[in-house]
Design an enzyme around this catalytic site. Sequence first.
Site, mmCIF file in Angstrom:
data_model
loop_
_atom_site.group_PDB
_atom_site.id
_atom_site.type_symbol
_atom_site.label_atom_id
_atom_site.label_comp_id
_atom_site.label_asym_id
_atom_site.label_seq_id
_atom_site.Cartn_x
_atom_site.Cartn_y
_atom_site.Cartn_z
ATOM 1 N N LYS A 1 -19.100 -16.938 0.822
ATOM 2 C CA LYS A 1 -20.550 -16.771 0.946
ATOM 3 C C LYS A 1 -21.239 -16.211 -0.289
ATOM 4 O O LYS A 1 -20.789 -15.221 -0.862
ATOM 5 C CB LYS A 1 -20.841 -15.834 2.122
ATOM 6 C CG LYS A 1 -20.506 -16.474 3.445
ATOM 7 C CD LYS A 1 -20.916 -15.566 4.565
ATOM 8 C CE LYS A 1 -20.789 -16.299 5.890
ATOM 9 N NZ LYS A 1 -20.993 -15.393 7.016
ATOM 10 N N GLY B 1 -9.048 -9.871 -1.269
ATOM 11 C CA GLY B 1 -7.906 -10.288 -0.445
ATOM 12 C C GLY B 1 -7.223 -11.567 -0.891
ATOM 13 O O GLY B 1 -6.021 -11.576 -1.182
ATOM 14 N N ARG C 1 0.821 -1.223 0.000
ATOM 15 C CA ARG C 1 0.000 0.000 0.000
ATOM 16 C C ARG C 1 0.846 1.260 0.000
ATOM 17 O O ARG C 1 0.427 2.288 -0.558
ATOM 18 C CB ARG C 1 -0.947 -0.015 1.207
ATOM 19 C CG ARG C 1 -2.063 -0.999 0.989
ATOM 20 C CD ARG C 1 -3.038 -1.003 2.130
ATOM 21 N NE ARG C 1 -4.196 -1.809 1.790
ATOM 22 C CZ ARG C 1 -5.036 -2.304 2.671
ATOM 23 N NH1 ARG C 1 -4.863 -2.072 3.954
ATOM 24 N NH2 ARG C 1 -6.065 -3.012 2.276
ATOM 25 N N GLY D 1 -13.068 -4.344 -0.279
ATOM 26 C CA GLY D 1 -14.460 -3.926 -0.098
ATOM 27 C C GLY D 1 -14.876 -2.877 -1.115
ATOM 28 O O GLY D 1 -15.984 -2.904 -1.655
#
Length: 429
Positions: A231, A387, A46, A410
Site C-alpha cells: 500500500k 518483514g 530475536r 513497524g
Amino acid sequence: MYLCTTQILEEMQNISTYNFKGKRAIVRVDFNVPLNAEFQVTDKTRIRAAIPTLKKVLESGGSLIIMSHLGRPKKAEDKFSLRHIIPDVEKQLGAPVLFAPDCMGKEAANMAAALKPGEVLLLENLRFYAEEEGKPRGLAPEASDEEKKAAKAAVKESQKKFTATLASYADCYINDAFGTAHRAHASTTLIAAHFPNDKMFGFLIEGEIKAIDKVLRSPEHPMTAILGGAKVSSKITIIENLLDKVDNMIIGGGMSFTFVKACGGKIGDSLCEDDQMPLALNILKKAEEKGVKIYISEDVIAADAFDNDAKTTVCPVDRIPDGWKGMDAGPETLETWKKVIMDSKTILWNGPAGVFEMPNFANGTLRLVEFVAEATRNGSFSLVGGGDSVAAVTQMGYAKKVSYVSTGGGAMLEYLEGKELPGIQAIRQ
Ligand code: AMP
C-alpha cells in the site's frame, strides 16, 4: 522530529562503559518469537539478537532480569507463556535461566532480590497485565464513552504501580527491544524515568540507531531507496521524508500500480488505492522538483488470478489486460533496477517487489536481494528492513551479505518517517 543521532548516543550512558559489577539489570528484550503447535520456537532470530546485550551484563559481573511480551494475550494464557522459550534462551546464553511465573507479586520480587552476579531471571509475559500496554481490557462493547474514559484512566493509574514494581527489581534499565520501541508501553518507555542515571540502550537498539542514522543523516551518494509492498497509504510519510534525502527511489510491488493508474496507465485488476492517486501524483511532482529520479516498474508479470498457479504473462506495467493483475516485477524492470542499485553508494530497502509469499511471484524480490548484496560487496552501505524483505534476505542466506538487517518492522518504518520513537526518547531524555 528525528533527533537521536549517533553523536547523542555517544554522550549518553552507554552499555559498553557502564559498570554492571554487582548490579541487577532489568532488560526489555523482544522475545516475541513464533511458536509451533508444540510450543517450540520456530524462528530464533530475536532471541539471538538480544544475546550480546545479555552476555555483556553477565560478563561484567551483573545479574539479569529479562522482560518481554509474547503475542497478544488478553489475559494470562499458557499458550503465550514465556516459559516455552526458556530452553532456547538457556542454550543461546549458555547459562541457566530462572523463571518468575508472574511478572508482578512477591515471588518475582523475592527472586529478583536473591539474584547473584551471573544469574538470570526471566519474567513471565508482561502483556498478561493490561498495564503493560496501558489499554483497558474487558470493556463491554456497549460501554459508553464515559465508561471507556474511566476505564482508560483507571488502567493508566495502575500502570504507574506496575511500572514502579518492575523498576524496583533492578539497579539499572536497558532497552534492547527495537521491535517495540515505537510503542509507549510500561516496559519500553515509562520505566526509564525510574532510572534517571542508569538507563541505556542495548547493543541491538544501538546498532539499529547507528545503521538508520548512517542512511538518514550521513549517506554517501548516490542514495537509493527501494520501496515495495502492498500500500502507498502505509508508506506515504516515509516516501515524503525520503524525498529530501535520496537521489533515486525505486517504487515496486503492489503500491506501484496506484502511481501507474494515476498517470493514466491501464492496470487491469492490479492492487490500487484510488483515493491515494492524487498523493501519488503529488509525490511524482515533488520528486521532479527535488531532482529525485523515480523508477516505477516498466514491465510486470501479470496473472489471471491471485494464485500461485495462475496463468501468467509479461506485459508493460501501463498496459495490463482487463481481468489480469500485476504480481511481480518483469525482466526489463529488474535490469533497470539492477543498474540503479549497482550505481548506488547507499541503499535502503523496505517491502517486496511482488507477491513474495507465492513462489511463482517471488523472483523480483529475490533478485533484489542479489542486487543489494552485490552492491554491498562492491562497497555500498545497505540497510534492509520490513518483514518480507528481511524474510527474502534470510531465505536466501544473505543476511551477512547486506550491511544491516533491521529487526523492527513497524519501528523502523516509524523511524524512517522521521518520528522519534518513544522507547528511544525515554532513554535519551
Ligand atoms: P507491506 O506490508 O506494505 O510491506 O506489504 C507486503 C505485502 O505486499 C506482501 O504480503 C505482498 O504479497 C504484497 N504485495 C507485493 N506486491 C504485490 C502485488 N503486486 N499485488 C498484491 N500484493 C502485493
